[in-house]
Design a protein around this motif. Structure first.
Motif: not given
Length: 117
Positions: A69, A75-76, A79, A81-83, A117
């Protein structure tokens, strides 16, 4: 190779290469985000949680071990989701003073807010 000319292996003393554990980055980020945000330390400070006190958001700040990544990731937790935090978004060197840690927290807070977010 001749042992008299072999370079000394890099082996910094504990706490000298990286002064702060990653959970300190999460705490600095929560402080920069302000009222309604808090943080907790992950296992041995190896990661940190950044969350809203109303339970709306829970984010995990960690280092991506395999680099799939990015190096530093948010990471959320709801959800998954990784940013990846872009390196250009952060100060050049790891923080070594409280002021430098505050600067890191401010930059990470700006990144969190940019995620919408």
């Amino acid at each position: 190779m001749n042992t008299t000319t072999a370079p000394t292996p890099y082996d910094p003393a504990p706490g000298t290469e990286y002064t702060y554990p990653l959970s300190d980055y999460a705490r600095a980020t929560a402080r920069s985000l302000g009222r309604g945000w808090d943080a907790e330390s992950g296992y041995l400070g190896a990661w940190g949680l950044i969350f809203t006190t109303d339970g709306r958001l829970s984010l995990r700040l960690f280092v991506d071990g395999d680099g799939s990544v990015g190096d530093l990731v948010i990471e959320d937790r709801k959800t998954g989701d990784e940013h990846a935090v872009p390196s250009w978004h952060l100060p050049e060197f790891a923080p070594r003073t409280p002021d430098e840690m505050r600067e890191w927290g401010e930059q990470l807070a700006l990144f969190v807010l940019s995620l919408r977010l």
